[in-house]
Design a protein around this motif. Structure first.
Motif, PDB file in Angstrom:
ATOM      1  N   ASP A 106      49.945  46.098  71.596  1.00 12.38           N
ATOM      2  CA  ASP A 106      48.917  45.089  71.833  1.00 12.38           C
ATOM      3  C   ASP A 106      49.544  43.833  72.403  1.00 12.38           C
ATOM      4  N   PHE A 107      48.844  42.750  72.176  1.00 14.34           N
ATOM      5  CA  PHE A 107      49.388  41.436  72.457  1.00 14.34           C
ATOM      6  C   PHE A 107      49.092  40.571  71.245  1.00 14.34           C
ATOM      7  N   VAL A 108      49.823  39.492  71.098  1.00 12.91           N
ATOM      8  CA  VAL A 108      49.694  38.625  69.942  1.00 12.91           C
ATOM      9  C   VAL A 108      49.304  37.229  70.407  1.00 12.91           C
ATOM     10  N   VAL A 109      48.328  36.623  69.722  1.00 17.77           N
ATOM     11  CA  VAL A 109      47.926  35.247  70.000  1.00 17.77           C
ATOM     12  C   VAL A 109      48.646  34.349  69.000  1.00 17.77           C
ATOM     13  N   THR A 110      49.372  33.366  69.514  1.00 15.80           N
ATOM     14  CA  THR A 110      50.161  32.461  68.683  1.00 15.80           C
ATOM     15  C   THR A 110      49.665  31.031  68.860  1.00 15.80           C
ATOM     16  N   LEU A 111      49.541  30.313  67.735  1.00 14.33           N
ATOM     17  CA  LEU A 111      49.124  28.913  67.758  1.00 14.33           C
ATOM     18  C   LEU A 111      50.294  28.036  67.330  1.00 14.33           C
ATOM     19  N   THR A 112      50.464  26.910  68.035  1.00 16.19           N
ATOM     20  CA  THR A 112      51.502  25.953  67.679  1.00 16.19           C
ATOM     21  C   THR A 112      50.912  24.556  67.702  1.00 16.19           C
ATOM     22  N   PRO A 113      50.717  23.946  66.547  1.00 14.31           N
ATOM     23  CA  PRO A 113      50.926  24.417  65.185  1.00 14.31           C
ATOM     24  C   PRO A 113      49.756  25.287  64.725  1.00 14.31           C
ATOM     25  N   THR A 114      49.859  25.864  63.534  1.00 13.59           N
ATOM     26  CA  THR A 114      48.804  26.728  63.000  1.00 13.59           C
ATOM     27  C   THR A 114      47.825  25.964  62.117  1.00 13.59           C
ATOM     28  N   SER A 115      48.156  24.718  61.804  1.00 18.11           N
ATOM     29  CA  SER A 115      47.301  23.872  60.983  1.00 18.11           C
ATOM     30  C   SER A 115      47.392  22.442  61.504  1.00 18.11           C
ATOM     31  N   VAL A 116      46.236  21.785  61.657  1.00 16.44           N
ATOM     32  CA  VAL A 116      46.226  20.396  62.130  1.00 16.44           C
ATOM     33  C   VAL A 116      45.310  19.554  61.259  1.00 16.44           C
ATOM     34  N   SER A 117      45.586  18.274  61.263  1.00 20.15           N
ATOM     35  CA  SER A 117      44.805  17.324  60.490  1.00 20.15           C
ATOM     36  C   SER A 117      44.399  16.192  61.423  1.00 20.15           C
ATOM     37  N   GLY A 134      42.245  37.293  68.214  1.00 16.84           N
ATOM     38  CA  GLY A 134      42.231  35.872  67.901  1.00 16.84           C
ATOM     39  C   GLY A 134      43.241  35.516  66.825  1.00 16.84           C
ATOM     40  N   SER A 135      43.370  34.213  66.599  1.00 16.54           N
ATOM     41  CA  SER A 135      44.257  33.704  65.564  1.00 16.54           C
ATOM     42  C   SER A 135      43.568  32.509  64.903  1.00 16.54           C
ATOM     43  N   VAL A 136      43.710  32.371  63.585  1.00 15.54           N
ATOM     44  CA  VAL A 136      42.992  31.341  62.838  1.00 15.54           C
ATOM     45  C   VAL A 136      43.774  30.033  62.816  1.00 15.54           C
ATOM     46  N   LEU A 137      43.089  28.964  63.200  1.00 12.08           N
ATOM     47  CA  LEU A 137      43.638  27.608  63.126  1.00 12.08           C
ATOM     48  C   LEU A 137      42.962  26.884  61.971  1.00 12.08           C
ATOM     49  N   LYS A 138      43.737  26.327  61.070  1.00 14.97           N
ATOM     50  CA  LYS A 138      43.202  25.546  59.950  1.00 14.97           C
ATOM     51  C   LYS A 138      43.098  24.090  60.381  1.00 14.97           C
TER      52      LYS A 138
END
Length: 125
Positions: free
Chosen positions: A28-39, A116-120
């Motif tokens: 497959d392919f992977v979705v990456t978030l940078t950063p994975t959590s933001v405020s 997809g990828s979950v962002l907090k």
């Protein structure tokens, strides 16, 4: 003593193999978030990089980025394409947003498959 050394070496090899398997997808392919959590606070804007890592099966084709999460009242989310395999997710809040924890799910569609990828997201009072 020798068996302890062999056991330690095997654990290290397994650990490295597992981390490489996550970094380079097989089919497959992977979705990456940078950063994975933001405020952010009311009235602020933050940016998150969304990128994909492709397996050999997905080396060709155009990646289409999108959002899988519903609209949140008081939060605006826009995608800005910056490269073929990545984009910038801009998240803004206005003064009416309710403080709390939210999730945003950026995704990518490639060859008819969407991942997809979950962002907090934490909105401060």
């Amino acid at each position: 003593m020798k068996s302890k050394f062999v056991l330690v070496v095997m654990c290290i090899v397994i650990s490295i193999t597992a981390s490489l398997a996550q970094a380079i997808p097989r089919n497959d392919f992977v979705v990456t978030l940078t950063p994975t959590s933001v405020s952010l606070s009311k009235g602020d804007t933050v940016s998150v990089q969304v990128s994909i890592t492709r397996s050999k099966l997905f080396k060709r084709g155009t990646a289409v980025f999108g959002l899988s999460s519903p609209d949140k009242k008081g939060i605006a989310v826009t995608l800005v394409n910056s490269a073929p395999d990545s984009c910038i997710l801009k998240i803004s809040s206005n003064e009416t947003v309710v403080a709390g924890n939210y999730t945003i799910v950026p995704n990518c569609t490639l060859h008819g498959k969407t991942i997809g990828s979950v962002l907090k997201l934490i909105v401060n009072p």
